[in-house]
Design an enzyme around this catalytic site. Structure first.
Site, PDB file in Angstrom:
ATOM      1  N   GLU A 186       0.978  -0.946   0.283  1.00 55.76           N
ATOM      2  CA  GLU A 186       0.337   0.061   0.449  1.00 55.76           C
ATOM      3  C   GLU A 186       0.676   1.084   0.167  1.00 55.76           C
ATOM      4  O   GLU A 186       2.264   0.880   0.190  1.00 55.76           O
ATOM      5  CB  GLU A 186      -0.371  -0.185   1.511  1.00 55.76           C
ATOM      6  CG  GLU A 186      -2.522  -0.915   1.389  1.00 55.76           C
ATOM      7  CD  GLU A 186      -2.882  -0.701   2.627  1.00 55.76           C
ATOM      8  OE1 GLU A 186      -2.574   0.264   3.692  1.00 55.76           O
ATOM      9  OE2 GLU A 186      -4.208  -1.906   2.717  1.00 55.76           O
TER      10      GLU A 186
ATOM     11  N   CYS B  97      -3.762  -3.294  15.186  1.00 47.15           N
ATOM     12  CA  CYS B  97      -2.922  -2.612  13.315  1.00 47.15           C
ATOM     13  C   CYS B  97      -3.368  -3.559  12.413  1.00 47.15           C
ATOM     14  O   CYS B  97      -3.177  -5.080  12.344  1.00 47.15           O
ATOM     15  CB  CYS B  97      -1.416  -2.365  13.365  1.00 47.15           C
ATOM     16  SG  CYS B  97      -0.937  -1.931  11.984  1.00 47.15           S
TER      17      CYS B  97
ATOM     18  N   SER C 182       9.363   6.777  10.994  1.00 44.33           N
ATOM     19  CA  SER C 182       8.657   5.702  12.237  1.00 44.33           C
ATOM     20  C   SER C 182       9.054   4.599  12.967  1.00 44.33           C
ATOM     21  O   SER C 182       8.309   4.108  11.771  1.00 44.33           O
ATOM     22  CB  SER C 182       6.633   6.023  12.010  1.00 44.33           C
ATOM     23  OG  SER C 182       6.356   5.063  13.099  1.00 44.33           O
TER      24      SER C 182
ATOM     25  N   LEU D 180       4.751   4.703  20.436  1.00 46.13           N
ATOM     26  CA  LEU D 180       4.736   4.189  22.346  1.00 46.13           C
ATOM     27  C   LEU D 180       3.295   3.026  22.253  1.00 46.13           C
ATOM     28  O   LEU D 180       3.933   2.279  22.629  1.00 46.13           O
ATOM     29  CB  LEU D 180       5.350   5.531  22.669  1.00 46.13           C
ATOM     30  CG  LEU D 180       5.395   5.234  24.199  1.00 46.13           C
ATOM     31  CD1 LEU D 180       7.126   4.306  24.343  1.00 46.13           C
ATOM     32  CD2 LEU D 180       5.321   6.565  24.985  1.00 46.13           C
ATOM     33  N   HIS D 181       2.151   4.313  22.004  1.00 45.40           N
ATOM     34  CA  HIS D 181       1.252   3.956  22.017  1.00 45.40           C
ATOM     35  C   HIS D 181       0.309   3.378  24.016  1.00 45.40           C
ATOM     36  O   HIS D 181      -0.400   2.777  24.029  1.00 45.40           O
ATOM     37  CB  HIS D 181       0.779   2.686  21.393  1.00 45.40           C
ATOM     38  CG  HIS D 181       1.008   2.933  19.874  1.00 45.40           C
ATOM     39  ND1 HIS D 181       0.516   4.248  19.719  1.00 45.40           N
ATOM     40  CD2 HIS D 181       1.916   2.581  19.119  1.00 45.40           C
ATOM     41  CE1 HIS D 181       0.946   4.691  18.497  1.00 45.40           C
ATOM     42  NE2 HIS D 181       1.619   3.084  17.427  1.00 45.40           N
TER      43      HIS D 181
ATOM     44  N   CYS E 294      -4.403   1.426   8.417  1.00 45.59           N
ATOM     45  CA  CYS E 294      -2.610   0.824   7.347  1.00 45.59           C
ATOM     46  C   CYS E 294      -2.915  -0.419   7.540  1.00 45.59           C
ATOM     47  O   CYS E 294      -3.290  -0.961   8.136  1.00 45.59           O
ATOM     48  CB  CYS E 294      -1.590   1.063   8.180  1.00 45.59           C
ATOM     49  SG  CYS E 294       0.197   0.261   7.276  1.00 45.59           S
TER      50      CYS E 294
END
EC number: 2.1.1.192
Length: 357
Positions: free
Chosen positions: A92, A119, A196, A220-221, A341
């Site tokens: 993608e 994800c 990233s 990080l999240h 994504c």
């Protein structure tokens, strides 16, 4: 036999390669001009390059190593491309429109092994790395699309945030950066490029030492190990005790601001206490830290997660601000298409699998 993409060579590498083949060094500059300034799509169009050189290039390199499989256009101008590679793999690439210019998000691997539980990219495991040329060619294909529709626009910004972990394909990623930054070619400014990583600490040290002036973002999240391990399995191998010193080294070595990517998951990592914990984690470098808060794009296969409420997003944002941490909420693009994504790729692979039965 598959030929490597011509876009994988830096100008220096192309000059050296042509010289070894018995051609004058200036030919490399001519070829680069045709590729990146005139943006031709065949070697035959390079009319000021002699026939022997063109035949050699055509025999040795591909100028079109991928084809467009699917294109989705959003009402806001976002375009998501699904490209098919020479081996049938799908990747993608996304074009996004901003007030400051056109940004392209590129993929660096076929699939992803990082395994973030929210994800779509990791739904299909990594099968291989992309070459530097395959990464550059994504931008060129988007630029060719812009040229074809006659908008006279150019790609001005690049984010390396597509499918895959860029630092797990480090050397090819760096070659890609050197190609697109070169003022003889696409001339995309280093400060208009963001890479990233999910937190490969050893590569963060290496990236800092290169001093490329490219922006770095850390996915990080979560503000603590327990929560980060729950949603990102990479934290088992590289916990915050290893990641934070690498971030410190990057900031001190480059004196550049770092972006912290933080996806907001309802009831999981979006509460005020976690915002306070996050601010404390970065309090000693808050002058060089920016937190990018990302509202979650739901993925069918990850039904355990939901988008945070607007109230919780506002509270999280306000709490970071009150604790001295600069932050913003990411502007969403392509919400009416497969925006998350890896989502378009995953759907297409499922569709192809069903059709093959």
């Amino acid at each position: 036999m598959n030929k490597p993409s011509i876009y994988g060579l830096t100008l220096e590498q192309m000059t050296e390669w042509l010289s070894h083949q018995g051609h004058k060094p200036f030919r490399a500059k001519q070829v680069w001009d045709w590729l990146y300034r005139k943006r031709v799509t065949t070697f035959a169009e390079m009319t000021n390059v002699n026939k022997d050189c063109l035949e050699l290039l055509d025999q040795s390199f591909a100028i079109d190593s991928m084809t467009q499989a699917v294109k989705q256009e959003s009402a806001d101008g976002t375009i998501k491309f699904l490209f098919k590679l020479y081996d049938g793999s799908l990747i993608e690439t996304v074009l996004m429109r901003h007030k400051y210019g056109l940004s392209v998000c590129v993929t660096t691997q076929v699939g992803c092994n990082i395994g973030c539980s929210f994800c779509a990219s990791g739904l299909i495991k990594k099968s291989r790395d992309l070459s530097a040329g395959e990464i550059v060619e994504q931008i060129m294909n988007v630029q060719h699309h812009l040229d074809a529709v006659g908008k006279e626009e150019r790609v001005s910004h690049v984010v390396v945030m597509g499918i895959g972990e860029p630092f797990d394909n480090f050397d090819n990623m760096v070659d890609f950066l050197n190609v697109i930054k070169d003022h003889n070619g696409l001339a995309i400014g280093a400060r208009h490029i963001t890479v990233s990583t999910s937190g490969l600490a050893d590569k963060i040290y290496k990236f800092a030492d290169l001093k490329l002036q490219v922006n770095l973002a850390i996915s990080l999240h979560a503000p603590n190990n327990e929560l980060r391990t729950q949603i990102m399995k990479i934290n088992r191998a590289i916990p915050l005790e290893k990641l934070m010193p690498a971030i410190d080294y990057y900031v001190k070595t480059t004196n550049r601001k770092i972006t912290i990517e933080y996806i907001l998951l309802r009831g999981v990592n979006d509460q005020k206490a976690q915002a306070i914990e996050l601010a404390k984690l970065f309090e000693d470098k808050r002058h060089l830290t920016y937190v990018n808060l990302i509202p979650y794009n739901p993925v069918d296969e990850h039904g355990q997660y939901q988008r945070s409420t607007s109230e919780d997003i506002s509270t999280f944002y306000d709490t970071l601000k009150k604790n001295g941490l600069n932050c913003g909420v990411r502007l969403e693009h392509g919400t009416d298409i497969d925006a998350a994504c890896g989502q378009l790729r995953s759907k297409q692979i499922k569709k192809d699998t069903v059709a093959a039965k």
